[in-house]
Design a protein around this motif. Structure first.
Motif, short mmCIF file in Angstrom:
data_model
loop_
_atom_site.label_atom_id
_atom_site.label_comp_id
_atom_site.label_asym_id
_atom_site.label_seq_id
_atom_site.Cartn_x
_atom_site.Cartn_y
_atom_site.Cartn_z
N THR A 277 0.88 -1.18 0.00
CA THR A 277 0.00 0.00 0.00
C THR A 277 0.91 1.23 0.00
O THR A 277 2.13 1.08 0.00
N GLY A 278 0.31 2.43 0.00
CA GLY A 278 1.16 3.61 0.00
C GLY A 278 0.41 4.89 -0.29
O GLY A 278 -0.82 4.92 -0.22
N THR A 279 1.16 5.93 -0.60
CA THR A 279 0.54 7.23 -0.88
C THR A 279 1.05 7.81 -2.20
O THR A 279 2.21 7.65 -2.56
N ASP A 280 0.13 8.52 -2.86
CA ASP A 280 0.34 9.14 -4.17
C ASP A 280 0.53 10.62 -3.87
O ASP A 280 -0.41 11.31 -3.51
N GLU A 281 1.76 11.11 -4.01
CA GLU A 281 2.05 12.40 -3.42
C GLU A 281 2.29 13.53 -4.42
O GLU A 281 2.52 14.66 -4.03
N HIS A 282 2.27 13.21 -5.73
CA HIS A 282 2.51 14.28 -6.71
C HIS A 282 1.20 14.76 -7.33
O HIS A 282 0.14 14.21 -7.07
N GLY A 283 1.33 15.79 -8.19
CA GLY A 283 0.19 16.21 -9.01
C GLY A 283 -0.50 17.46 -8.52
O GLY A 283 -0.24 17.97 -7.44
N GLN A 284 -1.44 17.89 -9.38
CA GLN A 284 -2.07 19.18 -9.15
C GLN A 284 -2.94 19.23 -7.91
O GLN A 284 -2.99 20.25 -7.23
N LYS A 285 -3.59 18.10 -7.60
CA LYS A 285 -4.45 18.08 -6.41
C LYS A 285 -3.66 18.45 -5.17
O LYS A 285 -4.11 19.21 -4.33
N GLN B 223 -7.21 6.93 -28.13
CA GLN B 223 -6.30 7.98 -28.61
C GLN B 223 -5.04 7.92 -27.78
O GLN B 223 -5.07 7.48 -26.63
N ASP B 224 -3.97 8.43 -28.35
CA ASP B 224 -2.72 8.46 -27.58
C ASP B 224 -2.92 9.32 -26.34
O ASP B 224 -3.74 10.23 -26.32
N LEU B 225 -2.15 9.01 -25.33
CA LEU B 225 -2.38 9.61 -24.01
C LEU B 225 -1.26 10.58 -23.66
O LEU B 225 -0.08 10.23 -23.75
N SER B 226 -1.67 11.79 -23.30
CA SER B 226 -0.65 12.77 -22.90
C SER B 226 -0.09 12.35 -21.55
O SER B 226 -0.85 12.15 -20.60
N ILE B 227 1.22 12.20 -21.45
CA ILE B 227 1.75 11.77 -20.16
C ILE B 227 2.82 12.71 -19.63
O ILE B 227 3.73 12.29 -18.89
N SER B 228 2.69 13.99 -19.96
CA SER B 228 3.53 14.97 -19.28
C SER B 228 2.76 16.27 -19.16
O SER B 228 1.78 16.48 -19.88
N ARG B 229 3.16 17.11 -18.25
CA ARG B 229 2.50 18.39 -18.05
C ARG B 229 3.55 19.48 -17.89
O ARG B 229 4.58 19.27 -17.24
N THR B 230 3.26 20.64 -18.49
CA THR B 230 4.15 21.77 -18.25
C THR B 230 3.48 22.78 -17.31
O THR B 230 4.09 23.71 -16.85
N THR B 231 2.19 22.55 -17.05
CA THR B 231 1.44 23.50 -16.23
C THR B 231 1.58 23.21 -14.74
O THR B 231 1.07 23.93 -13.91
N ILE B 232 2.24 22.11 -14.42
CA ILE B 232 2.40 21.70 -13.02
C ILE B 232 3.89 21.60 -12.74
O ILE B 232 4.66 21.20 -13.61
N THR B 233 4.27 21.93 -11.53
CA THR B 233 5.69 21.76 -11.20
C THR B 233 5.89 20.61 -10.22
O THR B 233 6.98 20.07 -10.11
N TRP B 234 4.81 20.24 -9.50
CA TRP B 234 4.94 19.23 -8.45
C TRP B 234 4.83 17.83 -9.03
O TRP B 234 3.73 17.26 -9.13
N GLY B 235 5.96 17.30 -9.47
CA GLY B 235 5.94 15.98 -10.06
C GLY B 235 7.36 15.56 -10.36
O GLY B 235 8.32 16.26 -10.03
#
Ligand code: MSP
Length: 670
Positions: free
Chosen positions: A53-61, A210-222
């Motif tokens: 088990t664990g925690t998901d700690e990155h991302g916009q949320k 459809q192909d999946l976007s797997i990067s973001r430039t609008t977020i820094t926490w990742g």
């Protein structure tokens, strides 16, 4: 035979990794308890278990939640993560490892795998031009856009053009469909599997993925994309790979991933496609047959459960209807675990109520099992000095034979349901059996028979009944040990059985085995709940938990005070109390909200850069301080006349300055 023949079966079970933007609620507790029950159950089947088990700690949320609190995302993660670990400890969760996505080891795996897929061409860089859903943080296809329009949610869509890394999801459609065909248990239950197939190929029609976007430039926490650090890796690529980055040697692939229905698509479509890309050989033909050696690297099954609801609604912070695990734990850990498994049929939603919770515990634990155990053990002590009689040479009547057969059939039935993760049914079966035993006692009336000590048939009947009760309770302790570890152990000891029930193996267990020794005094298993008293206690727990979680003070990061101005310069600023009448998002803008503000003497359109901190709906009706004589100016094609005052430092969200409720629009602030 070499030792390789002695290697036992392996069972690798996972929970989703939980976001650290809030404390755990019963939805999280449910999944984790379910995983724990599976882990314990498979240990008792003699398998080698790895439970993650664990925690998901990155991302916009997390980024947003931290900004709203004025702390860094890492501080937020470090503050919230221990709540999960503490809760799991309190709930007797036996995970082997707790993964955190901010740990260096996990990050290294993500970057390595990202690079691997970049090298194989499964990930490529391109410019995305199209629609984006702000609320889902995802690109939206034409079809999805139409769905949103139909639901009146089109205002959440914006046109977007940005550079992104893409995963070639569309190229894996053929292999995914073969996987679904060849592994009919890949997603459970069936009706959820159908939803997945319907998503990938609606009515069997291909060409939808459809192909999946797997990067973001609008977020820094990742996790930064290696070699192109303006991009961070999309949170789901980061999160799903925890199952790989934190797997223990020898346990790959997962036997069961437990997930809620809301995250099933990520696990049943994206996740196997990522793994296919990682484990395929360069020469494999994606339009040809999916090789078995690739299937061998994919999870065996994904078990999707429904939601715990409040009335008809999903529990959510904004609705304020969350039930916290602490509230259930007030009645004991075993009780909480039992209820969660007993009342939720996997796959379906279930409405939670304290009434139903307490009724279930009173009926099944206090009256049902608790009562039966204390009655049976007391009778063994009273009528037979604690020594369990044998059945050898005793005559059996129809009733005795019926209960003897029910006992023999019980473990098989229970284990078959458990095998397919249907604990609601397994426990239902067991409690039907226990109810039968109650009836058996009532009918036999041992207290009357005990008065007929000179009648050998009466003596024999008591022996038979007591022996069968003992056997029934003993197998109950064994079967429920994964669900209620403490209660099962108590019962085990009351029955005079040695050692730990959790260390028993289902396969070695003999329901008819003689009792090793006398029974002990019955230990109370579960005290009856007085519902009125309990409800007041629950209210008190809720009230105590109500104050907001303590804020970790981030150091102040405000600019130095500006140079002095004279009074006349200041007096030129006209500050007024305003009342927000309407508010809506400004499309295509990340920050701006357009508001209609009543200033007493007139109504104005004012734009404010507060979208990241306030939802438009929450702004309506608020009193604010307005710089009323600021010259109008146009932003994003809208003229804004005036400005709202906010407080913040360089890191925190903007806090709107709020005049008291009885200040009238138009009041001068001076
Ligand atoms: N971080 C992702 C999962 C990544 S897994 C690689 C996430 N986290 S979550 O904290 O939002 O949710 C975790 C799980 O809790 C999900 O499986 C979700 O379905 C479950 N639940 C959230 N609310 C729930 C209920 N009200 N009832 C039951 N489970 C629910 O999603």
């Amino acid at each position: 035979m070499g030792p390789e023949y002695l290697v036992s079966k392996r069972f690798y079970v996972t929970t989703p990794i939980y976001y650290v933007n809030d404390k755990p609620h019963i939805g999280h507790a449910y999944t984790t308890v379910l995983a724990d029950v599976l882990a314990r159950h498979h240990r008792m089947m003699g398998e080698e278990v790895y439970f993650l088990t664990g925690t998901d700690e990155h991302g916009q949320k997390i980024e947003k939640a931290a900004a709203a609190r004025g702390i860094t995302p890492q501080q937020m993660a470090d503050e919230v993560q221990p709540n999960f670990e503490k809760l799991w400890q309190r709930m007797d969760i036996t995970h082997d490892h707790f993964v955190r996505t901010t740990h260096a080891q996990h990050k290294a795996v993500i970057q390595e795998r990202f690079q691997q897929l970049l090298a194989t061409g499964d990930i490529y860089k391109a410019t995305y031009k199209g629609l984006y859903s702000v609320s889902d943080e995802a690109y939206v296809t034409e079809i999805q856009a139409k769905e949103l329009q139909a639901q009146g949610l089109a205002h959440q869509l914006v046109e977007l053009e940005e550079e992104s890394y893409f995963f070639r999801l569309a190229s894996y459609e053929n292999w995914l469909l073969q996987l679904y065909e060849r592994c009919p248990d890949f997603v459970q239950p069936d009706f959820r599997f159908n939803e997945v197939k319907q998503f990938v190929a609606p009515d069997g029609q291909r060409g939808n993925l459809q192909d999946l976007s797997i990067s973001r430039t609008t977020i820094t926490w990742g996790i930064p994309v290696p070699g192109d650090e303006r991009h961070v890796v999309y949170v789901w690529f980061d999160a799903l790979l925890n199952y790989l980055s934190a797997c223990r040697e020898g346990f790959w692939p997962a036997t069961v991933h437990l997930v809620g229905k809301d995250i099933l698509r990520f696990h049943s479509v994206y996740w196997p496609a990522f793994l296919m890309a990682m484990f395929r050989k360069p020469e494999d033909d994606l339009n040809g047959e999916l090789p078995q050696r690739v299937i061998d690297q994919l999870p065996r099954s994904i078990l999707a459960h429904g939601w715990w609801l409040m009335g008809e609604d999903k529990m959510s912070k904004s609705k304020g209807n969350i039930v916290r695990p602490e509230e259930l734990l007030h009645f004991g850990n075993d009780a909480a675990r039992f209820f969660l498994l007993r009342d939720m049929q996997i796959g379906y939603d279930r409405a939670f109520s304290f009434e139903a919770f307490m009724d279930r515990l009173n009926a099944d634990l206090a009256n049902g099992l608790g009562n039966l155990a204390s009655r049976s053990i007391s009778m063994l002590q009273r009528y037979r000095g604690g020594v369990v009689p044998t059945l050898e040479g005793k005559g059996l009547d129809d009733d005795d034979r019926f209960h003897g057969e029910a006992l023999k059939a019980l473990p098989g039935k229970y284990l078959a349901f458990a095998e397919t993760h249907q604990f609601t049914k397994a426990l239902g079966e067991l409690w039907d059996y226990l109810r039968g035993l109650d009836g058996y006692i009532v009918k036999a009336e041992p207290w009357k028979l005990d008065k007929l000590r000179d009648d050998p048939r009466a003596v024999e009947k008591i022996d038979v009944v007591l022996c069968q009760l003992y056997r029934g309770l003993r197998v109950t302790a064994l079967l429920v040990a994964p669900v209620m570890p403490e209660l099962a152990q108590l019962l085990w000891e009351s029955l005079g059985l040695p050692g730990l029930v959790a260390e028993q193996r289902f396969a070695d267990f003999d329901v008819l085995a003689p009792a090793p020794g006398p029974v002990s005094d019955p230990k109370p298993l579960f005290a009856r709940i007085d519902k009125d008293v309990a409800m007041t206690e629950i209210d008190a727990i809720r009230a105590a938990a109500a104050p907001p979680a303590s804020v970790v003070e981030a150091p102040l990061d405000a600019p130095p005070v500006k140079e002095n101005i004279d009074y006349d310069t200041f007096a030129k600023t006209d500050l007024r109390v305003g009342l927000i009448l309407e508010a809506e998002e400004v499309p295509k803008s990340k920050k701006l909200v357009k508001m209609k503000v009543d200033l007493g003497f007139e109504q104005r359109t004012i734009l404010g850069g507060i979208k990241e901190a306030y939802a438009p709906a929450d702004l309506v009706g608020r009193r604010v301080v307005v710089v009323a004589n600021l010259a109008p100016r146009a932003m994003m094609g809208v003229e804004s006349h005036g400005m709202l005052l906010c407080a913040s430092d360089n890191n925190s969200k903007p806090y709107l300055i709020a005049p008291p409720e009885d200040a009238k629009p138009g009041f001068v602030v001076r």
